[in-house]
Scaffold this motif. Structure first.
Motif, PDB file in Angstrom:
ATOM      1  N   THR A 205       0.838  -0.895   0.017  1.00  0.00           N
ATOM      2  CA  THR A 205       0.033  -0.036   0.075  1.00  0.00           C
ATOM      3  C   THR A 205       0.758   1.236   0.010  1.00  0.00           C
ATOM      4  O   THR A 205       2.076   1.142   0.353  1.00  0.00           O
ATOM      5  N   ASP A 206      -0.025   2.372  -0.227  1.00  0.00           N
ATOM      6  CA  ASP A 206       0.784   3.670  -0.246  1.00  0.00           C
ATOM      7  C   ASP A 206      -0.051   4.613   0.298  1.00  0.00           C
ATOM      8  O   ASP A 206      -0.863   5.498  -0.311  1.00  0.00           O
ATOM      9  N   ILE A 207      -0.368   4.663   1.597  1.00  0.00           N
ATOM     10  CA  ILE A 207      -1.480   5.406   2.193  1.00  0.00           C
ATOM     11  C   ILE A 207      -1.259   6.781   2.205  1.00  0.00           C
ATOM     12  O   ILE A 207      -1.976   7.451   2.591  1.00  0.00           O
ATOM     13  N   ASP A 208       0.201   7.212   2.284  1.00  0.00           N
ATOM     14  CA  ASP A 208       0.405   8.608   2.417  1.00  0.00           C
ATOM     15  C   ASP A 208       0.706   9.276   0.862  1.00  0.00           C
ATOM     16  O   ASP A 208       0.920  10.375   0.730  1.00  0.00           O
ATOM     17  N   TRP A 299      10.688  15.357   6.685  1.00  0.00           N
ATOM     18  CA  TRP A 299       9.871  14.504   7.472  1.00  0.00           C
ATOM     19  C   TRP A 299       9.505  15.415   8.875  1.00  0.00           C
ATOM     20  O   TRP A 299      10.175  16.237   9.315  1.00  0.00           O
ATOM     21  N   PRO A 300       8.325  15.195   9.086  1.00  0.00           N
ATOM     22  CA  PRO A 300       7.254  14.216   8.690  1.00  0.00           C
ATOM     23  C   PRO A 300       6.449  14.417   7.655  1.00  0.00           C
ATOM     24  O   PRO A 300       5.338  13.815   7.306  1.00  0.00           O
ATOM     25  N   ASN A 301       6.816  15.656   6.806  1.00  0.00           N
ATOM     26  CA  ASN A 301       5.875  16.079   5.742  1.00  0.00           C
ATOM     27  C   ASN A 301       6.448  15.746   4.708  1.00  0.00           C
ATOM     28  O   ASN A 301       6.700  16.490   3.660  1.00  0.00           O
ATOM     29  N   ASN A 302       6.295  14.306   4.404  1.00  0.00           N
ATOM     30  CA  ASN A 302       6.854  13.910   3.162  1.00  0.00           C
ATOM     31  C   ASN A 302       5.773  13.946   2.129  1.00  0.00           C
ATOM     32  O   ASN A 302       5.757  13.488   1.213  1.00  0.00           O
TER      33      ASN A 302
END
Length: 302
Positions: A205-208, A299-302
């Motif tokens: 998955t790629d939830i972000d 990080w954490p605003n990737n």
């Protein structure tokens, strides 16, 4: 029905001294690693876990070229894996109270795994690993918190457990240094010095939505095929620094070439994240820092 994972424990001249070992062809080495992945994933499926082992990055002596082996190229065929900040699926092993913005790490606490078979002693190996983690923590472009998890002397290593070893069936942290002399070590053929194993959340998955498959955890194991040392070949801190780079999402870097006149192998540019060991190297090169900044600078605003 899926089983619950037990998590969250509280608690050039020197190179000539390396032993001459049989060196299987790369295809044979990678076939062995693929078989290891099949065994681990079969155990995960049988036990009902929703994670899978997908990638092995292996590190070799200087006259070999390490590589990355994938199991099935999951999901959207992207080959990059990364942690998601605050990922609820990592609750229990990522953060002191729940998934947070830190990346947790732990080292195996059992003396049998810690002495590398050469009488170094677990205190010295754990100090070397801690120093390696601190080196990554201190890269100034990133505010990524690397949080150590105490293991209380316990034998940890989730992959080791899956492969029939004596370790506890726990995931102790996001990045785990699983030690020496384990069930994993026995399946890593020469010329491998150490290897990093990436697990992801199945089916991928790629939830972000950052274009990378979500990593569940990474584990690092060291082999006893070589003479380990503190501040010498094979240097524990140097190898731990390299493997921790993989744990923190960095890939191998640099090209291997051989000087025709003397037959010696070289990496260019020389860096911690070269795919082959080139001697004691306890400080990061510019390319190492650049790779870390690329992964963690926002990080954490990737």
């Amino acid at each position: 029905m899926k089983r619950r994972i037990l998590v969250g424990l509280s608690v050039a001249a020197l190179m000539a001294t390396l032993p001459t070992l049989p060196t299987p062809a790369r295809a044979d080495v990678e076939s062995d690693l693929h078989a290891l992945m099949v065994q681990a994933n079969s155990a995960l499926e049988e036990l009902g876990y929703d994670i899978r082992l997908e990638m092995i990055e292996y590190y070799t002596r200087r006259d070999e070229q390490g590589n990355t082996v994938f199991f099935s190229n999951v999901g959207n065929k992207q080959l990059a894996f990364d942690f998601v900040p605050g990922d609820p699926r990592r609750v229990g092993w990522s953060g002191p109270v729940g998934p947070g913005d830190d990346i947790t790490w732990a080292t195996d606490g059992s003396a049998g795994d810690g002495d590398a078979g050469f009488g170094i002693g677990i205190a010295a190996t754990q100090t070397a690993v801690s120093s390696a983690m601190a080196t990554w923590q201190n890269v100034t472009c990133s505010t990524l918190p690397l949080t150590a998890v105490a293991t209380g002397g316990l034998d940890i290593g989730f992959l080791e457990f899956l492969l029939g070893g004596d370790s506890l069936p726990v995931i102790a942290a996001d990045v785990v240094h699983g030690g020496w002399g384990t069930a994993v070590d026995a399946l890593l053929p020469p010329p491998i010095i150490a290897a990093a194993f990436t697990f992801f959340f199945s089916p991928g998955t790629d939830i972000d939505n950052n274009g990378k498959i979500d990593a569940a955890l990474r584990e690092i194991y060291y082999t006893r095929n070589f003479p380990w040392a503190i501040n010498g070949n094979i240097d524990v801190e140097t190898v731990a620094l390299h493997e921790a780079g993989h744990g923190l999402s960095q890939a191998h870097f640099g090209k291997l070439f051989r000087t025709t006149a003397n037959g010696r192998f070289h990496f260019a540019p020389r860096a911690v994240m070269n795919a082959g060991y080139t001697g004691v190297q306890q400080s990061l090169a510019g390319t190492d820092r650049a790779g870390h900044c690329s992964n963690w600078g926002s990080w954490p605003n990737n």
